[in-house]
Enzyme design. Structure first.
Site, PDB file in Angstrom:
ATOM      1  N   HIS A 162      25.966  23.397  25.723  1.00  0.00           N
ATOM      2  CA  HIS A 162      25.499  24.260  27.051  1.00  0.00           C
ATOM      3  C   HIS A 162      24.354  25.171  26.925  1.00  0.00           C
ATOM      4  CE1 HIS A 162      28.926  22.773  29.187  1.00  0.00           C
ATOM      5  NE2 HIS A 162      29.822  23.177  28.496  1.00  0.00           N
TER       6      HIS A 162
HETATM    7  C1  BDR Z   1      28.669  27.445  31.330  1.00  0.00           C
HETATM    8  O1  BDR Z   1      29.821  27.991  31.538  1.00  0.00           O
HETATM    9  C2  BDR Z   1      29.978  29.076  30.612  1.00  0.00           C
HETATM   10  O2  BDR Z   1      31.464  29.316  30.331  1.00  0.00           O
HETATM   11  C3  BDR Z   1      29.131  28.661  29.230  1.00  0.00           C
HETATM   12  O3  BDR Z   1      29.113  29.954  28.596  1.00  0.00           O
HETATM   13  C4  BDR Z   1      28.127  28.123  30.150  1.00  0.00           C
HETATM   14  O4  BDR Z   1      26.939  28.941  30.367  1.00  0.00           O
HETATM   15  C5  BDR Z   1      28.792  26.011  31.274  1.00  0.00           C
HETATM   16  O5  BDR Z   1      29.347  25.414  32.591  1.00  0.00           O
END
Ligand code: BDR
Ligand code: CA
Length: 306
Positions: A232
Site C-alpha cells: 500500500h
Molecule cells: C490504506 O488504508 C490504510 O489502512 C492504509 O494505511 C493505507 O493507506 C489502504 O487502503
C-alpha cells in the site's frame, strides 16, 4: 532525492512507507491526519516512528475529522488500537503546530519544489488548497495512495466499491482529485499486486518493523489465509524513485460522495454523445494501473536492508 511533505494517518503500512522515505527522500515535515487512528495518536506515532528510523523532520497536527461526513471508526482491528500494533511505549505528546499552515507556508516558500506524498484521507490537502488556492500551481506533484479502479478485479477494501483512504473523506478526495493539482494516484489496482510475506519482513532484520507488523500479519492470516500484507503506502514512496516500474493512464477522476458507492473513485473512460459531463474542467491525473510487482518488491527489500 525529492523534497517531500509526508502526510499520514500513520498505521503499520504508513510506518513502512516512512522508513523507506527516510532512506530515499528529503522529508521537510510530517503532517498527520485522522484515519487509521485519531489525529492526536497519529502525531504521537509519527514522532515515535520518525525517531526510530532516524528521521528528524518536524511533525505537525492536521485535521481530526472529514470535511462533511461524520467521523467513522478507526482501523483498530488491522493496525492495532494505537495504529502501530500495540507493541511500543509511546511517551510523545499529541499536540503539535498546524499541518495546514506548514503545507501552505512550505509550498509558498519553495515554489515548484515541494512534492506532497499523502497516504491517508486527503482532508489536510483539501483544507490547504481551499484556504490557500494560490499554492495549487506551486505544488510540484501530489502523490497519493488511494482509490480503486477495478483493474484485474481490484475493487474496494472497505466496501465492495471503495478504498479506505478515499472512503474516509470522499468530499476531500473529490475536491483534490478534480482540482488543478498534478496528482499521481497509486490505487489498490497496483498496491494489491505487491504483497510481502511475514518471511520477507523478518528477512529485513529491522526488529521494530517486525514487531509492529505482527498483529497485522495475524489478522491477514485469519482473514485471508495469507501471512502477509500489501505494500500500500510504500508504493507512493517507491513511485518517486522508480516510476518506470509502473504503467499509467491519464484521466480525469471524480469521487462518489453519497449513496451505496460512497468513496468510489471513477475515471472518465470515454463518452459517446454524453450530454452531461461530471468531469468537465477536471485535470487529467496520472493513474498507476499496472506494476512490475517483482521489481517493486525487490527495490523495497533492498531499500530497507541497506
Ligand atoms: C490504506 O488504508 C490504510 O489502512 C492504509 O494505511 C493505507 O493507506 C489502504 O487502503
Ligand atoms: Ca495510510
Amino acid at each position: 532525492m525529492k523534497k517531500i511533505i509526508f502526510d499520514t494517518d500513520i498505521g503499520v503500512d504508513d510506518a513502512f512507507a516512512l522508513a523507506c522515505a527516510a532512506k530515499s527522500q528529503q522529508i521537510l515535515g510530517i503532517t498527520t491526519v485522522f484515519g487509521n487512528v485519531a489525529v492526536g495518536q497519529a502525531v504521537k506515532n509519527a514522532r515515535l516512528f520518525a525517531q526510530l528510523v532516524g528521521c528528524d523532520a518536524p511533525v505537525f497536527r492536521g485535521c481530526s475529522r472529514p470535511l462533511a461526513l461524520s467521523p467513522s471508526a478507526s482501523a483498530a482491528p488491522v493496525h492495532g488500537g494505537d495504529g502501530l500494533g500495540d507493541v511500543l511505549e509511546n511517551p510523545f505528546p499529541e499536540e503539535a503546530d498546524s499541518a495546514i499552515d506548514f503545507i501552505i507556508n512550505s509550498v509558498r516558500a519553495q515554489p515548484h519544489e515541494v512534492t506532497l506524498v499523502a497516504i491517508g484521507p486527503l482532508t489536510n490537502i483539501a483544507t490547504a488548497i481551499n484556504l490557500a488556492p494560490d499554492i495549487v500551481p506551486l505544488v510540484k506533484e501530489l502523490v497519493i495512495m488511494g482509490g480503486a479502479f477495478g483493474t484485474n478485479g481490484h475493487a474496494g477494501n472497505v466496501t465492495p466499491h471503495s478504498e479506505f483512504n478515499i472512503w474516509k473523506d470522499p468530499h476531500a478526495a473529490d475536491q483534490v482529485l478534480s482540482s488543478a493539482l498534478p496528482v499521481t494516484v497509486l490505487p489498490l489496482d497496483v498496491t494489491h499486486e505487491v504483497l510481502i510475506s511475514g518471511e520477507d519482513i523478518r528477512s529485513l532484520k529491522v526488529p521494530v518493523l517486525e514487531q509492529i507488523s505482527r498483529g497485522y500479519l495475524q489478522y491477514s492470516l485469519a482473514k485471508e489465509g495469507f501471512e502477509g500484507m500489501a505494500l500500500h503506502d510504500t508504493l507512493a514512496v517507491l513511485w518517486l524513485t522508480y516510476p518506470d516500474f509502473f504503467t499509467t493512464v491519464k484521466a480525469p477522476v471524480r469521487v462518489v460522495t453519497e449513496g451505496i458507492t460512497l468513496g468510489q473513485t471513477l475515471r472518465k473512460i470515454g463518452a459517446l454523445a454524453s450530454r452531461f459531463d461530471p468531469y468537465a474542467g477536471c485535470r487529467e491525473q496520472t493513474l498507476c494501473l499496472g506494476v512490475q510487482a517483482d521489481k517493486v518488491k525487490a527495490a523495497f527489500l533492498a531499500m530497507l536492508q541497506a
